[in-house]
Scaffold this motif. Structure first.
Motif, mmCIF file in Angstrom:
data_model
loop_
_atom_site.group_PDB
_atom_site.id
_atom_site.type_symbol
_atom_site.label_atom_id
_atom_site.label_comp_id
_atom_site.label_asym_id
_atom_site.label_seq_id
_atom_site.Cartn_x
_atom_site.Cartn_y
_atom_site.Cartn_z
ATOM 1 N N GLN A 1 0.818 -1.215 0.000
ATOM 2 C CA GLN A 1 0.000 0.000 0.000
ATOM 3 C C GLN A 1 0.848 1.258 0.000
ATOM 4 O O GLN A 1 0.630 2.172 -0.804
ATOM 5 C CB GLN A 1 -0.942 -0.012 1.204
ATOM 6 C CG GLN A 1 -2.017 -1.086 1.132
ATOM 7 C CD GLN A 1 -3.043 -0.957 2.258
ATOM 8 O OE1 GLN A 1 -3.002 -0.041 3.054
ATOM 9 N NE2 GLN A 1 -3.969 -1.899 2.313
ATOM 10 N N GLU A 2 1.805 1.342 0.899
ATOM 11 C CA GLU A 2 2.590 2.566 1.030
ATOM 12 C C GLU A 2 3.470 2.831 -0.191
ATOM 13 O O GLU A 2 3.697 3.987 -0.556
ATOM 14 C CB GLU A 2 3.466 2.508 2.293
ATOM 15 C CG GLU A 2 2.685 2.526 3.596
ATOM 16 C CD GLU A 2 2.082 3.896 3.899
ATOM 17 O OE1 GLU A 2 2.424 4.883 3.207
ATOM 18 O OE2 GLU A 2 1.272 3.981 4.837
ATOM 19 N N PHE A 3 3.955 1.780 -0.824
ATOM 20 C CA PHE A 3 4.777 1.955 -2.018
ATOM 21 C C PHE A 3 3.939 2.183 -3.278
ATOM 22 O O PHE A 3 4.491 2.343 -4.368
ATOM 23 C CB PHE A 3 5.685 0.738 -2.234
ATOM 24 C CG PHE A 3 6.852 0.659 -1.289
ATOM 25 C CD1 PHE A 3 7.630 1.771 -1.008
ATOM 26 C CD2 PHE A 3 7.179 -0.540 -0.676
ATOM 27 C CE1 PHE A 3 8.706 1.693 -0.142
ATOM 28 C CE2 PHE A 3 8.249 -0.630 0.192
ATOM 29 C CZ PHE A 3 9.022 0.492 0.460
ATOM 30 N N GLY A 4 2.626 2.191 -3.138
ATOM 31 C CA GLY A 4 1.771 2.430 -4.297
ATOM 32 C C GLY A 4 1.747 1.284 -5.282
ATOM 33 O O GLY A 4 1.533 1.488 -6.482
ATOM 34 N N LEU A 5 1.919 0.061 -4.785
ATOM 35 C CA LEU A 5 2.019 -1.112 -5.658
ATOM 36 C C LEU A 5 0.740 -1.954 -5.628
ATOM 37 O O LEU A 5 0.786 -3.178 -5.698
ATOM 38 C CB LEU A 5 3.217 -1.971 -5.231
ATOM 39 C CG LEU A 5 4.577 -1.282 -5.314
ATOM 40 C CD1 LEU A 5 5.656 -2.152 -4.697
ATOM 41 C CD2 LEU A 5 4.933 -0.940 -6.759
#
Length: 274
Positions: A192-196
């Protein structure tokens, strides 16, 4: 269809996340990057103006140069790299084409600082099982192919992080960003945090969560991942050797999540005497 010495957005998207992915070098200007501080997954930033100084770092490797529009900066860098004997292509259409295709980009704000060699440094508890192998796989395949992972006793993780400039993950403690959140495991958080948040990685995250948090009902594959992970932990006394073996395991699970969920296998295909 891509032209000579270029690679299409679709083709590069298929390579990212696999061991065969070329080195991705983001040569966008500082102004362009400041306006959109996100990168193609796995890309490292270099200045186009100093390519003669850093080209040698990529000898013997395949490279894709990426700039804002896939024009002069990336073509110039790729040409210089080829002059140095390095196989180099350009991302067709650059960052703009990647964004327009709706493909994931990693925000700079969540990336840890890099050491003088350009690597991210991570630290976690020794004797990994699931999350502590899954997260390094995600980082190596989508964030930093050269990331360094330090496995230390639980009691020393935070002190090692402070003394060695490492980012702690999958450990409890005040202020730890990369760890479990509610029902989510650390792998979920990183996705989620890495936008993946692509469909294959979300599917894999569910499997990892099921195996890591004893909720094997979340996905039929969770039991298999748990069994394979525990087996690897018994096979290797060296955590880094276990990590290297685990990378192949997660490569296989990722390719199933991306390419093979509809495929079945049954042998013999017909019952005897039918």
């Amino acid at each position: 269809m891509s032209s000579f010495n270029t690679i299409s957005v679709d083709k590069l998207a298929r390579l990212i996340g696999t061991p065969k992915c070329p080195v991705l070098i983001d040569v966008c200007t500082d102004e362009d990057f400041a306006a959109n501080p996100r990168s193609v997954p796995g890309a490292i930033r270099r200045s186009h103006s100093t390519v003669p100084d850093w080209a040698h770092e990529f000898a013997g490797r395949s490279v894709v140069a990426i700039c804002e529009k896939g024009l002069k900066l990336s073509h110039g860098v790729a040409a210089w790299l080829r002059h140095e004997g390095i196989i180099a292509d350009v991302l067709e259409g650059g960052i703009q084409a990647w964004s327009q295709a709706g493909l994931p980009m990693v925000p700079k704000a969540v990336l840890p600082p890099r050491d003088p060699q350009g690597r991210t440094i991570w630290v976690t508890r020794s004797r990994p099982k699931i999350d502590r192998i899954a997260c390094p796989w995600l980082i190596r395949r989508f964030i930093d192919a050269n990331a360094v992972f330090l496995f230390v006793p639980t009691s020393e993780v935070q002190a090692v992080a402070e003394r060695f400039g490492a980012t702690p993950f999958d450990i409890e403690g005040e202020g730890i960003f990369w760890s479990h959140r509610g029902e989510l495991c650390t792998f979920d958080v990183m996705v989620q945090e890495f936008g993946l948040t692509t469909e294959p990685l979300l599917r894999l995250a569910t499997i990892v969560r099921g195996a890591d948090t004893a909720r094997l009902d979340l996905a039929p594959q969770a039991s298999g991942l748990l069994a394979a992970s525990l087996g690897l932990s018994r096979m290797f006394a060296d955590d880094l050797a276990q990590l290297e073996a685990g990378l192949l395991l997660y490569d296989a699970f990722y390719r199933w999540c991306r390419d093979a969920t509809d495929e079945t296998h049954n042998w013999p295909s017909k019952k005897a005497g039918a």
